[in-house]
Design a protein around this motif. Structure first.
Motif, mmCIF file in Angstrom:
data_model
loop_
_atom_site.group_PDB
_atom_site.id
_atom_site.type_symbol
_atom_site.label_atom_id
_atom_site.label_comp_id
_atom_site.label_asym_id
_atom_site.label_seq_id
_atom_site.Cartn_x
_atom_site.Cartn_y
_atom_site.Cartn_z
ATOM 1 N N PHE A 167 0.885 -1.010 -0.009
ATOM 2 C CA PHE A 167 -0.095 -0.017 0.100
ATOM 3 C C PHE A 167 0.877 1.185 -0.036
ATOM 4 O O PHE A 167 2.034 1.211 0.344
ATOM 5 N N ILE A 168 0.193 2.392 -0.731
ATOM 6 C CA ILE A 168 1.147 3.550 -0.764
ATOM 7 C C ILE A 168 0.282 4.861 -0.693
ATOM 8 O O ILE A 168 -0.868 4.536 -1.143
ATOM 9 N N PRO A 169 0.695 5.801 -0.103
ATOM 10 C CA PRO A 169 -0.003 7.020 0.082
ATOM 11 C C PRO A 169 -0.498 7.442 -1.508
ATOM 12 O O PRO A 169 0.126 7.469 -2.211
ATOM 13 N N PRO A 170 -1.833 7.508 -1.779
ATOM 14 C CA PRO A 170 -2.396 7.992 -3.069
ATOM 15 C C PRO A 170 -1.610 9.327 -3.804
ATOM 16 O O PRO A 170 -1.403 9.614 -4.790
ATOM 17 N N LYS A 171 -1.467 10.449 -2.893
ATOM 18 C CA LYS A 171 -0.744 11.807 -3.325
ATOM 19 C C LYS A 171 0.341 11.364 -3.957
ATOM 20 O O LYS A 171 0.926 12.554 -4.280
ATOM 21 N N ALA A 172 1.192 10.372 -3.680
ATOM 22 C CA ALA A 172 2.419 10.199 -3.902
ATOM 23 C C ALA A 172 2.633 9.683 -5.206
ATOM 24 O O ALA A 172 3.547 9.427 -5.751
ATOM 25 N N LEU A 173 1.595 9.450 -6.235
ATOM 26 C CA LEU A 173 1.558 8.869 -7.535
ATOM 27 C C LEU A 173 1.230 9.816 -8.632
ATOM 28 O O LEU A 173 0.557 10.849 -8.168
ATOM 29 N N THR A 174 1.526 9.442 -9.693
ATOM 30 C CA THR A 174 1.124 10.326 -10.931
ATOM 31 C C THR A 174 0.846 9.246 -12.038
ATOM 32 O O THR A 174 1.523 7.856 -11.957
ATOM 33 N N ARG A 175 0.164 9.618 -13.008
ATOM 34 C CA ARG A 175 -0.177 8.661 -14.123
ATOM 35 C C ARG A 175 0.859 9.132 -15.353
ATOM 36 O O ARG A 175 0.886 8.269 -16.254
ATOM 37 N N ASP A 176 1.742 10.095 -15.160
ATOM 38 C CA ASP A 176 2.366 10.486 -16.228
ATOM 39 C C ASP A 176 3.776 10.273 -15.857
ATOM 40 O O ASP A 176 4.356 11.290 -15.054
ATOM 41 N N GLN A 177 4.576 9.440 -16.144
ATOM 42 C CA GLN A 177 5.961 9.309 -15.755
ATOM 43 C C GLN A 177 6.881 10.207 -16.101
ATOM 44 O O GLN A 177 8.007 10.571 -15.563
ATOM 45 N N ALA A 178 6.691 10.841 -17.634
ATOM 46 C CA ALA A 178 7.430 11.996 -17.944
ATOM 47 C C ALA A 178 7.681 13.132 -17.117
ATOM 48 O O ALA A 178 8.745 13.806 -17.089
ATOM 49 N N THR A 179 6.660 13.509 -16.478
ATOM 50 C CA THR A 179 6.695 14.475 -15.360
ATOM 51 C C THR A 179 7.963 14.219 -14.347
ATOM 52 O O THR A 179 8.207 15.458 -13.797
ATOM 53 N N VAL A 180 7.901 13.083 -14.113
ATOM 54 C CA VAL A 180 8.965 12.680 -12.990
ATOM 55 C C VAL A 180 10.246 13.028 -13.604
ATOM 56 O O VAL A 180 11.225 13.528 -12.989
ATOM 57 N N TRP A 181 10.620 12.432 -14.823
ATOM 58 C CA TRP A 181 11.706 12.633 -15.555
ATOM 59 C C TRP A 181 12.279 14.260 -15.992
ATOM 60 O O TRP A 181 13.322 14.493 -15.852
ATOM 61 N N GLN A 182 11.323 14.958 -16.042
ATOM 62 C CA GLN A 182 11.389 16.137 -16.447
ATOM 63 C C GLN A 182 11.741 17.152 -15.311
ATOM 64 O O GLN A 182 12.850 17.768 -15.508
ATOM 65 N N ARG A 183 11.373 16.607 -14.118
ATOM 66 C CA ARG A 183 11.787 17.324 -13.182
ATOM 67 C C ARG A 183 13.121 17.056 -12.534
ATOM 68 O O ARG A 183 13.895 17.793 -12.023
ATOM 69 N N ALA A 184 13.363 15.565 -12.896
ATOM 70 C CA ALA A 184 14.877 15.227 -12.307
ATOM 71 C C ALA A 184 15.826 15.886 -13.417
ATOM 72 O O ALA A 184 16.893 16.098 -12.974
ATOM 73 N N ALA A 185 15.428 15.932 -15.044
ATOM 74 C CA ALA A 185 16.499 16.742 -15.791
ATOM 75 C C ALA A 185 16.642 17.949 -15.526
ATOM 76 O O ALA A 185 17.740 18.549 -15.502
ATOM 77 N N LYS A 186 15.555 18.850 -14.918
ATOM 78 C CA LYS A 186 15.705 20.133 -14.806
ATOM 79 C C LYS A 186 16.772 20.098 -13.527
ATOM 80 O O LYS A 186 17.802 21.221 -13.551
ATOM 81 N N LEU A 187 16.493 19.552 -12.505
ATOM 82 C CA LEU A 187 17.356 19.365 -11.484
ATOM 83 C C LEU A 187 18.999 19.115 -11.792
ATOM 84 O O LEU A 187 19.819 19.828 -11.338
ATOM 85 N N TYR A 188 19.050 18.120 -12.618
ATOM 86 C CA TYR A 188 20.316 17.699 -12.931
ATOM 87 C C TYR A 188 21.191 18.633 -13.716
ATOM 88 O O TYR A 188 22.254 18.989 -13.423
ATOM 89 N N GLN A 189 20.355 19.253 -14.877
ATOM 90 C CA GLN A 189 21.101 20.410 -15.633
ATOM 91 C C GLN A 189 21.401 21.393 -14.636
ATOM 92 O O GLN A 189 22.462 22.149 -14.759
ATOM 93 N N SER A 190 20.855 22.078 -13.565
ATOM 94 C CA SER A 190 20.926 23.168 -12.729
ATOM 95 C C SER A 190 21.909 22.871 -11.705
ATOM 96 O O SER A 190 22.792 23.862 -11.370
ATOM 97 N N ARG A 191 21.994 21.752 -11.197
ATOM 98 C CA ARG A 191 22.864 21.561 -9.883
ATOM 99 C C ARG A 191 24.071 20.838 -10.372
ATOM 100 O O ARG A 191 25.150 20.944 -9.575
ATOM 101 N N CYS A 192 24.252 20.264 -11.438
ATOM 102 C CA CYS A 192 25.376 19.495 -12.066
ATOM 103 C C CYS A 192 26.014 20.112 -13.036
ATOM 104 O O CYS A 192 26.897 19.583 -13.587
ATOM 105 N N SER A 193 25.681 21.278 -13.486
ATOM 106 C CA SER A 193 26.595 22.207 -14.560
ATOM 107 C C SER A 193 27.422 23.171 -14.018
ATOM 108 O O SER A 193 28.169 23.855 -14.736
ATOM 109 N N ALA A 194 27.499 23.139 -12.623
ATOM 110 C CA ALA A 194 28.401 24.525 -12.142
ATOM 111 C C ALA A 194 30.039 24.075 -12.099
ATOM 112 O O ALA A 194 30.860 25.002 -12.486
#
Length: 240
Positions: A167-194
């Motif tokens: 069982f998992i908290p419902p609010k922790a889920l999304t039907r769109d996996q792409a939104t998870v990777w978009q957030r990860a890519a943005k974080l990666y680009q901003s924090r790992c390019s310094a």
């Protein structure tokens, strides 16, 4: 005994490379063979009806009598062994695919997750055999556990294909996996390019990325949850 959608001749086919038992099949090419029995024909007709009713390329699945759908964890999310979300048994990683039913509990959303354990270690569930992309880390027993088969990788390591339920908290889920990777890519680009030019995900394999990112994470002052999110993104999009 497992049922296969294809190749229904005398009714039983040889096990596939990851099967541990014979498969009863439903089709032979485009038609049933003359040797197919009544049970085989009934199953074939049932599957044909299912294919017609489902959208193109999608076959509905069920947990019991309830239809299920794919969903994804938006972040590192606790997994529980009870619907009241009192007994935590592990943590699911961001972007991990799970199957959920429409029947939601009073607090927790029932789910099932298919993955791979290295033989002898049920504490870490991986996305694929031989590729150490972590789907879940377990500290306790899931609500249900089912072995689906096993295989060996190129190093002769035995991997167990398994399904866990919890069982998992419902609010922790999304039907769109792409939104998870978009957030990860943005974080990666901003924090790992310094310090240097950002490495493309395809520069390294899934098994190489965790060690590489461990060094980068310290310099980028990433928080533990951010490290997990970026690691999952890079491994999922890594060089084959």
């Amino acid at each position: 005994m497992q049922f296969s959608l294809f190749d229904c001749r005398a009714g039983v086919t040889r096990p596939g490379p990851r099967d541990t038992e014979p498969r009863v099949s439903l089709f032979a090419s485009s038609k049933l063979s003359a040797g197919a029995g009544p049970l085989c024909i009934v199953r074939a007709l049932a599957v044909v009806g299912l294919l017609v009713a489902a959208p193109m390329g999608v076959v509905a699945q069920t947990v019991g009598d309830a239809p299920i759908n794919l969903a994804y964890a938006t972040q590192s999310t606790p997994i529980y062994g009870d619907v009241a979300l009192k007994q935590q048994i592990g943590v699911m990683t961001p972007g991990s695919p799970i199957s959920i039913s429409k029947d939601q509990g009073s607090d927790g959303q029932p789910f099932s997750m298919d993955g791979w354990f290295q033989q002898g270690n049920r504490n870490v569930l991986f996305l694929g055999e031989g590729k150490r992309i972590v789907m879940a880390s377990l500290s306790g027993s899931p609500a249900a556990f089912q072995e689906l088969g096993e295989t060996k990788d190129e190093y002769d390591t035995v991997w167990v294909h398994a399904r866990i339920r919890g069982f998992i908290p419902p609010k922790a889920l999304t039907r769109d996996q792409a939104t998870v990777w978009q957030r990860a890519a943005k974080l990666y680009q901003s924090r790992c390019s310094a310090c240097h030019a950002v490495h493309k995900p395809t520069e390294f394999t899934a098994n190489q990325w965790p060690g590489i990112l461990k060094i980068m994470a310290k310099n980028a002052a990433l928080q533990p949850d951010e490290v997990v999110l970026i690691t999952e993104y890079l491994q999922t999009h890594a060089k084959p």
